[in-house]
Design a protein around this motif. Structure first.
Motif, PDB file in Angstrom:
ATOM      1  N   SER A 107      52.617  35.445 -50.343  1.00  0.00           N
ATOM      2  CA  SER A 107      54.038  35.579 -49.948  1.00  0.00           C
ATOM      3  C   SER A 107      54.174  36.250 -48.580  1.00  0.00           C
ATOM      4  CB  SER A 107      54.810  36.377 -51.012  1.00  0.00           C
ATOM      5  OG  SER A 107      54.681  35.789 -52.283  1.00  0.00           O
ATOM      6  N   ILE A 108      53.448  35.742 -47.603  1.00  0.00           N
ATOM      7  CA  ILE A 108      53.467  36.338 -46.255  1.00  0.00           C
ATOM      8  C   ILE A 108      54.875  36.323 -45.665  1.00  0.00           C
ATOM      9  CG2 ILE A 108      52.664  36.028 -43.876  1.00  0.00           C
ATOM     10  CD1 ILE A 108      49.993  35.203 -44.939  1.00  0.00           C
ATOM     11  N   GLU A 109      55.660  35.306 -45.996  1.00  0.00           N
ATOM     12  CA  GLU A 109      57.006  35.189 -45.419  1.00  0.00           C
ATOM     13  C   GLU A 109      57.860  36.421 -45.726  1.00  0.00           C
ATOM     14  OE1 GLU A 109      55.543  32.964 -47.302  1.00  0.00           O
ATOM     15  OE2 GLU A 109      55.160  31.271 -45.946  1.00  0.00           O
ATOM     16  N   ALA A 110      57.700  36.969 -46.926  1.00  0.00           N
ATOM     17  CA  ALA A 110      58.479  38.164 -47.301  1.00  0.00           C
ATOM     18  C   ALA A 110      58.137  39.329 -46.390  1.00  0.00           C
ATOM     19  CB  ALA A 110      58.192  38.527 -48.763  1.00  0.00           C
ATOM     20  N   GLY A 111      56.852  39.514 -46.122  1.00  0.00           N
ATOM     21  CA  GLY A 111      56.420  40.597 -45.237  1.00  0.00           C
ATOM     22  C   GLY A 111      56.902  40.411 -43.817  1.00  0.00           C
ATOM     23  N   ILE A 112      56.864  39.172 -43.346  1.00  0.00           N
ATOM     24  CA  ILE A 112      57.324  38.874 -41.985  1.00  0.00           C
ATOM     25  C   ILE A 112      58.795  39.249 -41.838  1.00  0.00           C
ATOM     26  CG2 ILE A 112      57.842  36.984 -40.377  1.00  0.00           C
ATOM     27  CD1 ILE A 112      55.290  35.597 -41.378  1.00  0.00           C
ATOM     28  N   GLY A 113      59.619  38.885 -42.828  1.00  0.00           N
ATOM     29  CA  GLY A 113      61.049  39.187 -42.773  1.00  0.00           C
ATOM     30  C   GLY A 113      61.326  40.677 -42.827  1.00  0.00           C
ATOM     31  N   VAL A 114      60.644  41.372 -43.733  1.00  0.00           N
ATOM     32  CA  VAL A 114      60.851  42.813 -43.885  1.00  0.00           C
ATOM     33  C   VAL A 114      60.441  43.557 -42.615  1.00  0.00           C
ATOM     34  CG1 VAL A 114      60.045  44.875 -45.093  1.00  0.00           C
ATOM     35  CG2 VAL A 114      60.680  42.853 -46.395  1.00  0.00           C
ATOM     36  N   MET A 115      59.316  43.184 -42.028  1.00  0.00           N
ATOM     37  CA  MET A 115      58.838  43.883 -40.824  1.00  0.00           C
ATOM     38  C   MET A 115      59.773  43.664 -39.636  1.00  0.00           C
ATOM     39  SD  MET A 115      56.224  45.701 -41.480  1.00  0.00           S
ATOM     40  CE  MET A 115      56.996  45.999 -43.060  1.00  0.00           C
ATOM     41  N   LEU A 116      60.295  42.450 -39.503  1.00  0.00           N
ATOM     42  CA  LEU A 116      61.221  42.179 -38.396  1.00  0.00           C
ATOM     43  C   LEU A 116      62.508  42.985 -38.568  1.00  0.00           C
ATOM     44  CD1 LEU A 116      61.892  40.631 -35.834  1.00  0.00           C
ATOM     45  CD2 LEU A 116      62.755  38.753 -37.260  1.00  0.00           C
ATOM     46  N   ILE A 117      63.049  42.987 -39.780  1.00  0.00           N
ATOM     47  CA  ILE A 117      64.273  43.767 -40.044  1.00  0.00           C
ATOM     48  C   ILE A 117      64.016  45.257 -39.805  1.00  0.00           C
ATOM     49  CG2 ILE A 117      65.861  44.526 -41.862  1.00  0.00           C
ATOM     50  CD1 ILE A 117      65.538  41.704 -43.094  1.00  0.00           C
ATOM     51  N   SER A 118      62.847  45.739 -40.245  1.00  0.00           N
ATOM     52  CA  SER A 118      62.495  47.154 -40.075  1.00  0.00           C
ATOM     53  C   SER A 118      62.444  47.532 -38.600  1.00  0.00           C
ATOM     54  CB  SER A 118      61.146  47.431 -40.735  1.00  0.00           C
ATOM     55  OG  SER A 118      60.733  48.764 -40.494  1.00  0.00           O
ATOM     56  N   ALA A 119      61.823  46.677 -37.788  1.00  0.00           N
ATOM     57  CA  ALA A 119      61.715  46.967 -36.351  1.00  0.00           C
ATOM     58  C   ALA A 119      63.096  47.049 -35.706  1.00  0.00           C
ATOM     59  CB  ALA A 119      60.869  45.895 -35.663  1.00  0.00           C
ATOM     60  N   ILE A 120      63.986  46.121 -36.063  1.00  0.00           N
ATOM     61  CA  ILE A 120      65.327  46.080 -35.480  1.00  0.00           C
ATOM     62  C   ILE A 120      66.143  47.312 -35.902  1.00  0.00           C
ATOM     63  CG2 ILE A 120      67.520  44.833 -35.459  1.00  0.00           C
ATOM     64  CD1 ILE A 120      65.872  42.232 -35.771  1.00  0.00           C
ATOM     65  N   VAL A 121      66.100  47.625 -37.209  1.00  0.00           N
ATOM     66  CA  VAL A 121      66.855  48.768 -37.718  1.00  0.00           C
ATOM     67  C   VAL A 121      66.370  50.075 -37.083  1.00  0.00           C
ATOM     68  CG1 VAL A 121      67.313  50.184 -39.769  1.00  0.00           C
ATOM     69  CG2 VAL A 121      67.472  47.692 -39.913  1.00  0.00           C
ATOM     70  N   ASN A 122      65.044  50.247 -37.031  1.00  0.00           N
ATOM     71  CA  ASN A 122      64.504  51.493 -36.471  1.00  0.00           C
ATOM     72  C   ASN A 122      64.768  51.613 -34.973  1.00  0.00           C
ATOM     73  OD1 ASN A 122      63.453  52.833 -38.727  1.00  0.00           O
ATOM     74  ND2 ASN A 122      61.618  51.575 -38.725  1.00  0.00           N
ATOM     75  N   LEU A 123      64.809  50.490 -34.277  1.00  0.00           N
ATOM     76  CA  LEU A 123      65.140  50.528 -32.847  1.00  0.00           C
ATOM     77  C   LEU A 123      66.559  51.046 -32.659  1.00  0.00           C
ATOM     78  CD1 LEU A 123      64.417  49.925 -29.909  1.00  0.00           C
ATOM     79  CD2 LEU A 123      65.230  47.581 -30.268  1.00  0.00           C
ATOM     80  N   PHE A 124      67.476  50.564 -33.488  1.00  0.00           N
ATOM     81  CA  PHE A 124      68.877  50.999 -33.399  1.00  0.00           C
ATOM     82  C   PHE A 124      69.021  52.481 -33.763  1.00  0.00           C
ATOM     83  CE2 PHE A 124      72.879  51.789 -35.693  1.00  0.00           C
ATOM     84  CZ  PHE A 124      73.785  51.551 -34.672  1.00  0.00           C
ATOM     85  N   ILE A 125      68.428  52.876 -34.904  1.00  0.00           N
ATOM     86  CA  ILE A 125      68.571  54.262 -35.380  1.00  0.00           C
ATOM     87  C   ILE A 125      67.884  55.247 -34.435  1.00  0.00           C
ATOM     88  CG2 ILE A 125      68.103  55.874 -37.252  1.00  0.00           C
ATOM     89  CD1 ILE A 125      70.163  53.824 -38.002  1.00  0.00           C
ATOM     90  N   SER A 126      66.665  54.918 -33.981  1.00  0.00           N
ATOM     91  CA  SER A 126      65.929  55.835 -33.102  1.00  0.00           C
ATOM     92  C   SER A 126      66.653  56.013 -31.766  1.00  0.00           C
ATOM     93  CB  SER A 126      64.500  55.347 -32.871  1.00  0.00           C
ATOM     94  OG  SER A 126      64.476  54.108 -32.194  1.00  0.00           O
TER      95      SER A 126
END
Length: 285
Positions: A107-126
């Motif tokens: 289920s690599i697709e799930a990891g790809i989606g989660v990591m992309l969302i995580s990067a975007i969210v953390n960029l905004f919050i940081s």
């Protein structure tokens, strides 16, 4: 938004990302995604520490802490750095185990989606936390922002790595990426430790700030000389004391008024400064 509100925002975002990363990592069997969940877990603990240290640091001076509670933020920053280092060590340990025992990822697709969302969210919050940390001169909040900013790069790195694995099926890349993530975390840990310890050991203010203080003192012709200029940082508070010499004929009222003008000008140039000026006659040795 104030410092406490920013710290709470960080706590909320980290909690949400941990759940997504952990679920995705377990489903996939990916050590790199699980390592990112561990990284976010440490960030969550760091955010909680930052929140409570900021609350503590805001307390006014009392009989036990006559200089205030500002250094609680510095202690928080140092403790957060230690936590980050421990998390990186754990990630490397798990990655080496994965290299030895091997294994595929599902289920690599799930990891790809989660990591992309995580990067975007953390960029905004940081980015938001960095802005507030700079405005309020908060060491604890800056440490928290740096953690999240590191997460941006590590999450995006895992995101790219999972894409490569999806098309190449080279599964050993997963633990290798995790180790690279851990090394980046260790680098951030070292930098945070250095910054936090500088204030804990009463290192002088940056040279450019010391020069601002000296230039302000020198501009007053009534001051014939100055010496014993000492500075340090306690949380977001700058502590400054200096001895200045004036002509022997200077009245007490004039000396007092001059000290007030110097203090006001320093506080305008360097906000949240606490200044002690000791006056000496010109001929004192």
């Amino acid at each position: 938004m104030d410092k406490q509100g920013a710290a709470l925002l960080s706590v909320f975002s980290n909690t949400t990302l941990i759940l997504f990363k952990l679920i995705a990592g377990v489903v996939m069997g990916s050590v790199s995604v699980i390592s990112e969940a561990i990284h976010s877990g440490i960030d969550l603990l760091a955010s909680i520490i930052a929140y409570f240290s900021i609350r503590q640091a805001k307390k006014p001076a009392d009989s036990d802490h006559p200089f205030g509670h500002g250094k609680f933020e510095n202690v928080s920053g140092a403790f957060e750095a230690i936590l980050i280092f421990l998390a990186a060590t754990l990630i490397i340990y798990e990655a080496i185990k994965k290299i030895i025992h091997k294994g595929e990822i599902e289920s690599i697709e799930a990891g790809i989606g989660v990591m992309l969302i995580s990067a975007i969210v953390n960029l905004f919050i940081s980015s938001k936390l960095f802005k507030i940390a700079k405005k309020t001169d908060s060491v604890a909040l800056e440490a928290d922002a740096m953690h999240l900013f590191t997460d941006v790069f590590t999450s995006f790195g895992v995101f790219l790595g999972l894409i490569v694995i999806k098309f190449t099926h080279i599964y050993i890349l997963d633990p290798i990426i995790a180790i690279i993530v851990a090394l980046m975390i260790i680098k951030a840990s070292v930098e945070l430790t250095q910054k936090a310890l500088c204030d804990l050991v009463d290192k002088s203010l940056p040279q450019e700030e010391v020069k601002v203080i000296e230039d302000i003192i020198k501009k007053y012709s009534q001051v014939t000389s100055y010496h014993k200029l000492r500075t340090r940082k306690s949380g977001d508070r700058r502590e400054i004391d200096v001895h200045i010499r004036m002509e022997n004929s200077t009245t007490l009222i004039d000396a007092h008024n001059l000290c007030n003008m110097i203090e006001d000008e320093i506080k305008n140039a360097l906000p949240n400064s606490y200044i002690t000026i000791h006056i000496e006659p010109e001929d004192e040795k």
